[in-house]
Design an enzyme around this catalytic site. Structure first.
Site, PDB file in Angstrom:
ATOM      1  N   GLY A   5      39.406 124.172 -37.709  1.00  0.00           N
ATOM      2  CA  GLY A   5      40.225 123.108 -38.296  1.00  0.00           C
ATOM      3  C   GLY A   5      39.709 122.727 -39.663  1.00  0.00           C
ATOM      4  N   ASN A   6      40.161 121.607 -40.194  1.00  0.00           N
ATOM      5  CA  ASN A   6      39.650 121.119 -41.477  1.00  0.00           C
ATOM      6  C   ASN A   6      39.585 119.593 -41.432  1.00  0.00           C
ATOM      7  OD1 ASN A   6      42.212 119.959 -42.640  1.00  0.00           O
ATOM      8  ND2 ASN A   6      42.866 122.058 -42.264  1.00  0.00           N
ATOM      9  N   ARG A   7      39.050 118.992 -42.503  1.00  0.00           N
ATOM     10  CA  ARG A   7      38.742 117.563 -42.469  1.00  0.00           C
ATOM     11  C   ARG A   7      39.892 116.659 -42.899  1.00  0.00           C
ATOM     12  NH1 ARG A   7      33.990 117.958 -46.257  1.00  0.00           N
ATOM     13  NH2 ARG A   7      34.951 116.018 -46.964  1.00  0.00           N
ATOM     14  N   ALA A  25      47.472 119.767 -44.272  1.00  0.00           N
ATOM     15  CA  ALA A  25      46.500 120.801 -44.664  1.00  0.00           C
ATOM     16  C   ALA A  25      46.585 121.901 -43.606  1.00  0.00           C
ATOM     17  CB  ALA A  25      45.106 120.196 -44.728  1.00  0.00           C
TER      18      ALA A  25
END
Ligand code: C5P
Length: 403
Positions: free
Chosen positions: A212-214, A280
């Site tokens: 995943g991402n932040r 995102a």
């Protein structure tokens, strides 16, 4: 910690506190309005002062509450001055008695005189026992107030002062503050159907792990809320995020992976006038998702990744030359912000790209964005995400007028 968006900056609210147990919640409402940037004048009825002290409002708003129509120390006409400077009058709690007096046009104290002198919209937050709420007198008074354009927030069904449950419980201060925001926002996006994506996507590796991402989803949510305030019909397709829009009119569609997000957006794209891709989206996903938890073994572990569909580029080619829906993309870069954004604008065939440096926008409440379109670049400077959202919606509104 997330800060409240200053959506009421420069606005003047006259808060009339009526006499009901719920008056204690009007203190929190004053706080909520101040946090949004409003200036708050408080006017308390005699009955209101039996429930909450004037000193409490003086301390919180920094302005002494006004209580007396006959205040001889005041040289002008208090009810006229108060209503002259108010952009909105909020009556909280709105008792059956105050609504009856306003409906009948009585003006024998400061609150009712101010209401009769109002030149701004009036928002009522009723609070009373269910039997008073249901009484034919109250019903017809409310109908009369509504007919002349007054706004109502609540009441809701819930626990009443005596512990019984029924209709008549005052809306919570946050809901009233949101109604104030709506009342004071231009309703210039009424009828516009806007689809926003927000947050990260999670690409599963096995039943317990993901890539995943932040992304926090804050930017997309700020756009959804700002559009809802301005009257748009908003659907938010969001990846796994911890926050939600403030406005309950925003329809939520939760997804996890990029492909789930693509399916959701494809199903909704035909019925929207605008699509804003603030999510995102993960560019790659694991080639295989293990059905059982991957066990620890060697010193290194290689994971093969395959490309995800580019949802925005797909929307750009599906739309073709039609220019509808309006398409907005985002770009987070670490170098050459405008150069990369312009390439994305062309490749993904959208109307504009909102570009920011990774160091400026991720996770925080502020952002520094440049809106890149065929017309040029518009650098907005550092601003709260709610302000960026407003500026972007202005741009979208202009795009909706073209073609
Ligand atoms: O190419 P890049 O990921 O920088 O592009 C960002 C923009 O494209 C964002 O608007 C994002 O929501 C969208 N995007 C997408 N599908 C992907 C990757 C990005 O829609 N797979």
């Amino acid at each position: 910690m997330s800060t409240t968006a200053r959506t009421l900056e420069g606005k003047h609210v006259l808060l009339i506190v009526g006499g009901g147990i719920a008056a204690f919640k009007s203190v929190t409402l004053a706080r909520e309005l101040l946090a949004r940037g409003a200036t708050v004048d408080t006017l308390m009825t005699d009955a209101g002062q039996r429930f909450v002290g004037a000193v409490t409002f003086a301390g919180i708003t920094g302005r002494a509450p006004l209580t007396d129509l006959w205040d001889a120390s005041f040289s002008g006409e208090l009810h006229v001055e108060l209503t002259d400077r108010a952009d909105l009058i909020v009556v909280c709690p709105a008792t059956a008695d105050l609504m009856a007096k306003a409906a009948a046009g009585l003006a024998n104290d400061l609150a009712t005189a101010a209401l009769l002198c109002a030149k701004s919209p009036v928002l009522w937050a009723p609070a009373m026992h269910t039997r008073m709420w249901d009484h034919p007198s109250t019903r017809s008074n409310i109908a009369a107030l509504r007919a002349r354009g007054d706004l109502m927030e609540g009441p809701v069904v819930g626990a009443l002062a005596n512990g019984a449950v029924g209709a008549g419980r005052m809306s919570e201060p946050t809901a009233i503050a949101l109604a104030v925001e709506r009342a004071l926002s231009p309703r210039d996006l009424l009828g516009v159907r806007l689809l926003v994506s927000a947050g990260p996507t999670h690409e599963a590796l096995d039943p317990v792990r993901f890539i995943g991402n932040r992304s926090s989803g804050k930017m997309g949510i700020a756009i959804a809320d700002a559009a809802a305030r301005r009257g748009a019909e908003v659907t938010l397709v969001h990846g796994p995020i911890a926050i939600r829009p403030a406005h309950s009119s925003v329809k939520l569609q939760p997804v996890r992976s990029a492909r789930e997000m693509q399916d959701a957006i494809t199903a909704l794209r035909d019925v929207h006038d605008v699509i804003v891709m603030a999510a995102a989206v993960a560019d790659y996903r694991p080639a295989e998702v293990a059905t059982q938890k991957i066990k620890k073994s060697g010193e290194t572990l290689s994971i093969e990744l395959v490309k995800n569909p580019d949802i925005l580029a797909g929307l750009g080619s599906w739309r073709g030359e039609a220019k509808r829906p309006v398409l907005v993309g985002f770009a987070v870069e670490t170098t050459d912000l405008v150069g990369y954004a312009r390439k994305k604008l062309e490749r993904k065939r959208c109307d504009c790209i909102v570009a920011n440096l990774a160091s400026d926008g991720f996770e925080g409440d502020d952002n520094v964005v440049t809106i890149v379109s065929a017309d040029g670049e518009d650098a907005l400077g550092r601003a709260p995400k709610s302000t960026v959202a407003g500026a972007l919606l202005d741009r979208i509104k202009a795009l909706l007028k073209t073609v």
